[in-house]
Design an enzyme around this catalytic site. Sequence first.
Site, PDB file in Angstrom:
ATOM      1  N   GLU A   7      -3.083  -4.715  -3.069  1.00 39.47           N
ATOM      2  CA  GLU A   7      -3.643  -5.978  -4.042  1.00 39.47           C
ATOM      3  C   GLU A   7      -3.612  -5.118  -5.163  1.00 39.47           C
ATOM      4  OE1 GLU A   7      -4.806  -5.331  -0.729  1.00 39.47           O
ATOM      5  OE2 GLU A   7      -5.697  -7.012   0.031  1.00 39.47           O
ATOM      6  N   ASN A  30       0.341  -1.103  -0.127  1.00 42.06           N
ATOM      7  CA  ASN A  30      -0.380   0.034   0.058  1.00 42.06           C
ATOM      8  C   ASN A  30       1.081   1.573  -0.047  1.00 42.06           C
ATOM      9  OD1 ASN A  30       0.384  -0.861   2.368  1.00 42.06           O
ATOM     10  ND2 ASN A  30      -0.695   0.186   3.528  1.00 42.06           N
ATOM     11  N   GLU A  63       0.244   5.181   0.590  1.00 43.71           N
ATOM     12  CA  GLU A  63      -0.827   6.112   1.487  1.00 43.71           C
ATOM     13  C   GLU A  63      -0.429   7.285   0.994  1.00 43.71           C
ATOM     14  OE1 GLU A  63      -1.291   5.641   5.025  1.00 43.71           O
ATOM     15  OE2 GLU A  63      -2.572   3.862   4.948  1.00 43.71           O
ATOM     16  N   CYS A  91     -10.730  -3.678  -4.216  1.00 46.17           N
ATOM     17  CA  CYS A  91     -10.057  -4.378  -4.328  1.00 46.17           C
ATOM     18  C   CYS A  91     -10.396  -6.223  -4.843  1.00 46.17           C
ATOM     19  CB  CYS A  91      -9.375  -4.667  -3.078  1.00 46.17           C
ATOM     20  SG  CYS A  91      -7.213  -3.119  -3.585  1.00 46.17           S
ATOM     21  N   CYS A 104      -3.923   0.423  -2.577  1.00 45.70           N
ATOM     22  CA  CYS A 104      -4.060  -0.861  -1.246  1.00 45.70           C
ATOM     23  C   CYS A 104      -3.133  -1.900  -1.602  1.00 45.70           C
ATOM     24  CB  CYS A 104      -5.132  -1.808  -1.871  1.00 45.70           C
ATOM     25  SG  CYS A 104      -6.362  -1.023  -1.260  1.00 45.70           S
ATOM     26  N   CYS A 132     -10.103  -5.284   1.057  1.00 41.63           N
ATOM     27  CA  CYS A 132     -11.307  -3.962   0.405  1.00 41.63           C
ATOM     28  C   CYS A 132     -12.032  -4.173  -0.502  1.00 41.63           C
ATOM     29  CB  CYS A 132     -10.917  -2.548   0.510  1.00 41.63           C
ATOM     30  SG  CYS A 132      -9.840  -2.259  -0.852  1.00 41.63           S
TER      31      CYS A 132
HETATM   32  N1  THU Z   1      -4.682  -1.809   3.124  1.00 39.82           N
HETATM   33  C1  THU Z   1      -4.583  -2.513   2.252  1.00 39.82           C
HETATM   34  O1  THU Z   1      -3.285  -2.054   0.957  1.00 39.82           O
HETATM   35  N2  THU Z   1      -4.989  -3.606   1.460  1.00 39.82           N
HETATM   36  C2  THU Z   1      -6.022  -4.175   2.560  1.00 39.82           C
HETATM   37  O2  THU Z   1      -6.032  -5.398   1.961  1.00 39.82           O
HETATM   38  C3  THU Z   1      -7.152  -3.439   3.365  1.00 39.82           C
HETATM   39  C4  THU Z   1      -6.087  -2.023   3.068  1.00 39.82           C
HETATM   40  C5  THU Z   1      -4.676  -0.604   3.132  1.00 39.82           C
HETATM   41  C6  THU Z   1      -5.285   0.619   2.529  1.00 39.82           C
HETATM   42  C7  THU Z   1      -4.739   1.694   3.647  1.00 39.82           C
HETATM   43  O3  THU Z   1      -3.873   2.009   3.064  1.00 39.82           O
HETATM   44  C8  THU Z   1      -4.306   0.813   4.571  1.00 39.82           C
HETATM   45  O4  THU Z   1      -4.086  -0.349   4.700  1.00 39.82           O
HETATM   46  C9  THU Z   1      -5.385   1.380   5.807  1.00 39.82           C
HETATM   47  O5  THU Z   1      -6.630   1.081   6.036  1.00 39.82           O
END
Ligand code: THU
Length: 136
Positions: free
Chosen positions: A56, A43, A45, A90, A54, A87
């Site tokens: 995935e 991920n 941000e 994804c 994310c 999420c």
């Molecule tokens: N996130 C992912 O990268 N994958 C997941 O399966 C769930 C959430 C990330 C998004 C964000 O950067 C952080 O986790 C908190 O939500």
Amino acid sequence: MPDITELIRLAGQARDRAYAPYSGHPVGAALVTDAGAVFTGCNVENAAYPLGTCAEQSAISAMVLGGGRTIRELVVVGPTDAPCPPCGACRQRIREFAGPDARIHICNEREPLLTFTPDELLPASFGPENLNPRKA
Ligand code: THU
């Protein structure tokens, strides 16, 4: 073809490169295609929070860039021993590229905690064949 243990290791490595200063929730993903190619993602941000991406999503982008099309196994590793399921967005992204026998494993650093088929992850989903039935 890498086994689940190797995919967990690669997802953990990807997780350790995540950029997650706002949530403090680094996530890594590793997938293997039907052709045996492996791709990873983390991920990323952003100070403008909704722009974050994310793990995935980034693994799927790497797969497409690398010429892959069909996911056979996908592993997600979060920051703790608690499961980190994909999420909703994804789940739809995975649905686009998951092969018929694909498995999605939500893991800690050692083992799968939850394993889903694509249909369990996103039941009654919308996919390419629903877009233009004449082309499917
Ligand atoms: N996130 C992912 O990268 N994958 C997941 O399966 C769930 C959430 C990330 C998004 C964000 O950067 C952080 O986790 C908190 O939500």
